[in-house]
Design a protein around this motif. Structure first.
Motif, PDB file in Angstrom:
ATOM      1  N   ALA A 459       1.237  -1.342  -0.191  1.00 40.43           N
ATOM      2  CA  ALA A 459       0.427   0.025   0.339  1.00 40.43           C
ATOM      3  C   ALA A 459       0.093   1.097  -0.269  1.00 40.43           C
ATOM      4  N   GLY A 460       0.277   1.944  -1.082  1.00 42.59           N
ATOM      5  CA  GLY A 460       1.378   3.443  -1.056  1.00 42.59           C
ATOM      6  C   GLY A 460       2.534   2.391  -1.667  1.00 42.59           C
ATOM      7  N   ALA A 461       3.292   2.245  -2.583  1.00 40.26           N
ATOM      8  CA  ALA A 461       4.679   2.283  -3.169  1.00 40.26           C
ATOM      9  C   ALA A 461       4.018   2.768  -5.005  1.00 40.26           C
ATOM     10  N   LEU A 462       4.444   2.129  -4.903  1.00 38.62           N
ATOM     11  CA  LEU A 462       4.023   3.109  -6.895  1.00 38.62           C
ATOM     12  C   LEU A 462       5.330   1.633  -7.384  1.00 38.62           C
ATOM     13  N   ILE A 463       3.912   1.056  -7.805  1.00 36.62           N
ATOM     14  CA  ILE A 463       4.265  -0.401  -9.028  1.00 36.62           C
ATOM     15  C   ILE A 463       3.991   0.300 -10.800  1.00 36.62           C
ATOM     16  N   VAL A 464       5.205  -0.341 -11.297  1.00 39.39           N
ATOM     17  CA  VAL A 464       5.469  -0.369 -13.003  1.00 39.39           C
ATOM     18  C   VAL A 464       4.829  -1.906 -13.122  1.00 39.39           C
ATOM     19  N   ILE A 465       4.002  -1.564 -14.441  1.00 33.49           N
ATOM     20  CA  ILE A 465       3.395  -2.580 -15.251  1.00 33.49           C
ATOM     21  C   ILE A 465       4.056  -2.388 -16.496  1.00 33.49           C
ATOM     22  N   VAL A 466       4.158  -3.152 -17.057  1.00 33.42           N
ATOM     23  CA  VAL A 466       4.718  -3.060 -18.485  1.00 33.42           C
ATOM     24  C   VAL A 466       3.776  -4.243 -19.268  1.00 33.42           C
ATOM     25  N   GLU A 467       2.784  -4.537 -20.538  1.00 35.84           N
ATOM     26  CA  GLU A 467       1.682  -5.326 -20.455  1.00 35.84           C
ATOM     27  C   GLU A 467       1.232  -4.647 -22.321  1.00 35.84           C
ATOM     28  N   ASP A 468       2.392  -5.783 -23.224  1.00 41.48           N
ATOM     29  CA  ASP A 468       1.558  -5.176 -24.623  1.00 41.48           C
ATOM     30  C   ASP A 468       0.109  -5.527 -24.070  1.00 41.48           C
ATOM     31  N   ASP A 469      -0.754  -6.352 -23.805  1.00 41.05           N
ATOM     32  CA  ASP A 469      -1.475  -7.010 -23.944  1.00 41.05           C
ATOM     33  C   ASP A 469      -2.941  -5.855 -22.725  1.00 41.05           C
ATOM     34  N   ALA A 470      -3.859  -5.196 -24.450  1.00 39.70           N
ATOM     35  CA  ALA A 470      -4.883  -4.152 -22.562  1.00 39.70           C
ATOM     36  C   ALA A 470      -5.619  -4.636 -22.184  1.00 39.70           C
ATOM     37  N   ALA A 471      -6.058  -6.024 -22.600  1.00 37.17           N
ATOM     38  CA  ALA A 471      -6.940  -6.323 -20.829  1.00 37.17           C
ATOM     39  C   ALA A 471      -5.894  -6.983 -20.539  1.00 37.17           C
ATOM     40  N   VAL A 472      -5.255  -7.387 -20.086  1.00 37.05           N
ATOM     41  CA  VAL A 472      -4.672  -8.340 -19.036  1.00 37.05           C
ATOM     42  C   VAL A 472      -3.378  -7.181 -18.242  1.00 37.05           C
ATOM     43  N   ARG A 473      -3.108  -5.976 -18.847  1.00 40.45           N
ATOM     44  CA  ARG A 473      -2.581  -4.685 -17.721  1.00 40.45           C
ATOM     45  C   ARG A 473      -3.155  -3.873 -17.907  1.00 40.45           C
ATOM     46  N   GLY A 474      -4.614  -3.752 -18.496  1.00 39.69           N
ATOM     47  CA  GLY A 474      -6.245  -3.191 -17.195  1.00 39.69           C
ATOM     48  C   GLY A 474      -6.203  -4.086 -15.885  1.00 39.69           C
ATOM     49  N   ALA A 475      -6.248  -5.352 -15.882  1.00 38.74           N
ATOM     50  CA  ALA A 475      -6.599  -6.620 -14.842  1.00 38.74           C
ATOM     51  C   ALA A 475      -5.884  -6.046 -13.889  1.00 38.74           C
ATOM     52  N   THR A 476      -4.237  -5.973 -14.724  1.00 39.98           N
ATOM     53  CA  THR A 476      -3.642  -5.997 -13.247  1.00 39.98           C
ATOM     54  C   THR A 476      -3.268  -4.923 -12.328  1.00 39.98           C
ATOM     55  N   ALA A 477      -3.497  -3.790 -13.731  1.00 40.30           N
ATOM     56  CA  ALA A 477      -3.479  -2.634 -12.716  1.00 40.30           C
ATOM     57  C   ALA A 477      -4.505  -2.175 -11.551  1.00 40.30           C
ATOM     58  N   GLU A 478      -5.626  -2.661 -12.386  1.00 36.43           N
ATOM     59  CA  GLU A 478      -6.889  -2.858 -11.215  1.00 36.43           C
ATOM     60  C   GLU A 478      -6.409  -3.833  -9.955  1.00 36.43           C
TER      61      GLU A 478
END
Length: 590
Positions: A459-478
């Motif tokens: 909680a409060g940390a900054l996490i970087v997500i690099v994923e070229d699949d939009a559906a996977v990227r959106g679900a992971t970000a959520e």
């Protein structure tokens, strides 16, 4: 091709022919000196020496330019001419050097015996090419018969008759020997052609297997992307309150996704086994915690079918690859659950002193007929295909492949209607590894799906997500946002770095897909972010269906997850990745 072999066989005997003729010429000179004119003897020896010299030249020439199908006819004709000349030289020698004195009877019979010896030698050296043997043999034997008839008298008339009979019998024998040699040569060529066709067929099968393996790997990877996104989305959907009917539907959807994931795992594992890409890394492994984690993970599947799943595990240590051993036990247990309608399943770990440990999976299922025990381990074979129990019939094939790779024994005891017992016999670890305490423990436990603590470690940390699949990227970000973390999500690492420019804190974790656009990989993406912040210890997590990408991530010291993953598994892996420096995860940027 056959004529080339015949000519080559004749040419291989030329050295022996030259030496034999020279020795016989010396014997003739020694035996006939004083009984025949010197000039005639010298002339005959000279002709024979010239022929031997010509053969020496042929020997040297054939070493530089061996016989081939293209020059075989020309060399065969040359060989027949050479044999004819040699036969005429010996025939002329017999007629010219035949002693006329009655007292030279021993010398006359010596010439006859020499001709018999020369003919026997020709039978060995020229029978591969029957016309060449005939060209030599007929003049030589005919000369003996002519000389005997010219001598006259009952004895030499008998000699002439014997010479004729000897010539006929010897030629028939030479013809038979020639046929045998030709059959052997044809057989050798047929065998070579068969071996060439077999080699081509083996190469074709290997190419087909490699193509199938590539297809399985590619299809598995491409199918895992939407399954991975669906798994994350279903996990997110189960975190909030909902009506019981909706909860049941979501639970059914999750089980369906889990089954699809298991089938994709089977396809990918089969492809890697076929391609020889699966590498075993055996080491000392504690079997009890390993098997306990598998049983705990698969207990809900047994409960859903109303089966009693029990574990009887002794403290045993085996020399095995923990990942492959986990795959074997998981496949056997999944197979037992699928083919057991009532009763229960027992998974046992036994420590057998002097024999090594073993893992057994015993069920009360439908059983397998004895005549099907061998074939049940083949690919796409199912014990009860008509029942519609699902699966591809790959689980046991993968178990057998892993067992062979590890050198483990695999045994089956089963009968229709009486259940099955599968046993994996493993090797004990070396004493050195036990004395050094090098024993793998159980894998880290994961949190229950869909449940997170009130205050997350990230909680409060900054996490970087690099994923070229939009559906996977959106679900992971959520999902990461629900942990209470800040998120920078992008399709490639360049866009991610651009989004980090305005952030005032340093990233605590990089989550990257194994395969990204433009041929980049997850490990390279993590490395780019590390270089941007000059931080070689920035935690990284790579999620991929590509085994090579996962291996590269582990080699770089990153945590690796195989797609598809559940939210709980992703959370557990993220905790594991940042656990190496928890006090530095919120370090401000400089």
């Amino acid at each position: 091709m056959l004529l080339a072999d015949q000519v080559a066989a004749v040419q291989r005997t030329l050295p022996a022919t030259v030496v034999g003729n020279l020795l016989l010429a010396a014997l003739v000179v020694w035996a006939l000196q004083g009984h025949v004119p010197v000039a005639a003897l010298a002339a005959w020896v000279g002709l024979l020496a010239l022929h031997c010299a010509a053969n020496v030249w042929v020997i040297a020439a054939t070493r530089r330019r061996p016989v081939t199908p293209r020059n075989a006819h020309r060399r065969a004709r040359a060989g027949m001419r050479s044999a004819l000349v040699l036969g005429l030289v010996w025939a002329g020698g017999i007629l010219m050097l035949w002693p006329v004195a009655d007292a030279a009877l021993p010398q006359k019979f010596l010439l006859i015996f020499l001709v018999a010896g020369v003919s026997s030698g020709a039978l060995h050296s020229l029978s591969a090419l029957l016309p060449a043997f005939t060209a030599f043999f007929v003049p030589t034997v005919s000369a003996v018969a002519v000389a005997a008839l010219r001598e006259g008298g009952p004895v030499f008339l008998a000699v002439a008759g014997i010479a004729a009979i000897y010539g006929l019998v010897t030629w028939r024998y030479a013809s038979s020997l020639n046929g045998t040699l030709l059959d052997a040569m044809r057989g050798r060529h047929e065998l070579a052609a068969l071996a060439a066709r077999l080699e081509q067929e083996v190469q074709r099968v290997e190419q087909a297997q490699r193509a199938r393996s590539r297809l399985l790997a590619a299809a598995s990877h491409d199918l895992r992307q939407p399954v991975h996104a669906l798994s994350l989305a279903l996990g997110l959907a189960t975190t909030g309150p909902m009506p019981p009917t909706q909860a049941q539907r979501l639970s059914l959807a999750q089980r369906t996704v889990e089954g699809l994931s298991a089938q994709l795992d089977a396809l990918l594992d089969l492809g890697r086994l076929d391609a020889g890409e699966l590498r075993a890394q055996p080491r000392a492994v504690a079997l009890r915690p390993l098997v306990e984690s598998i049983v705990d993970a698969m207990r809900p599947q047994a409960d859903a079918r109303g089966l009693h799943l029990r574990l009887r595990a002794a403290d045993a240590t085996a020399f095995t690859d923990p990942l492959l051993a986990e795959r074997m036990v998981r496949n056997l247990l999944a197979n037992a659950i699928r083919y057991t309608d009532r009763g229960g399943i027992v998974v046992a770990v036994r420590d057998r002193p002097g024999r090594g440990p073993c893992v057994e999976v015993v069920d009360t299922g439908i059983g397998i007929a004895p005549e099907k025990h061998m074939g049940i381990f083949d690919e796409f074979v199912q014990a009860d295909r008509e029942s519609g129990r699902g699966g591809f019939g790959l689980g046991l094939a993968i178990v057998q492949g892993c067992a062979k790779l590890l050198g483990h024994g695999l045994a089956l005891r089963s009968a229709p209607g009486r259940g099955s017992r599968f046993t994996i016999d493993m090797q004990p670890p070396p004493r050195a590894s036990l004395q050094a305490g090098q024993v793998d423990a159980a894998p880290p436990a994961t949190a229950p799906a869909g449940r997170f603590p009130e205050r997350h470690a990230l909680a409060g940390a900054l996490i970087v997500i690099v994923e070229d699949d939009a559906a996977v990227r959106g679900a992971t970000a959520e999902l990461v946002a629900r942990w209470g973390a800040e998120v920078v999500a992008a399709a490639d690492v360049s866009d991610a770095l651009a989004g980090l420019v305005t952030r005032r804190v340093r990233p605590a974790l990089v989550i990257a897909g194994g395969r990204l656009a433009m041929g980049a990989g997850g490990t390279e993406a993590v490395q780019r972010v590390r270089e941007e912040y000059n931080d070689d210890e920035l935690p990284g997590l790579v999620i991929s269906a590509d085994i090579a990408a996962l291996d590269a991530a582990r080699a770089a010291g990153l945590v690796a997850l195989r797609k598809p993953v559940t939210p709980a598994a992703l959370e557990s892996a993220a905790r594991e990745a940042v656990a190496i420096r928890p006090a530095q995860t919120l370090r401000p940027a400089t």
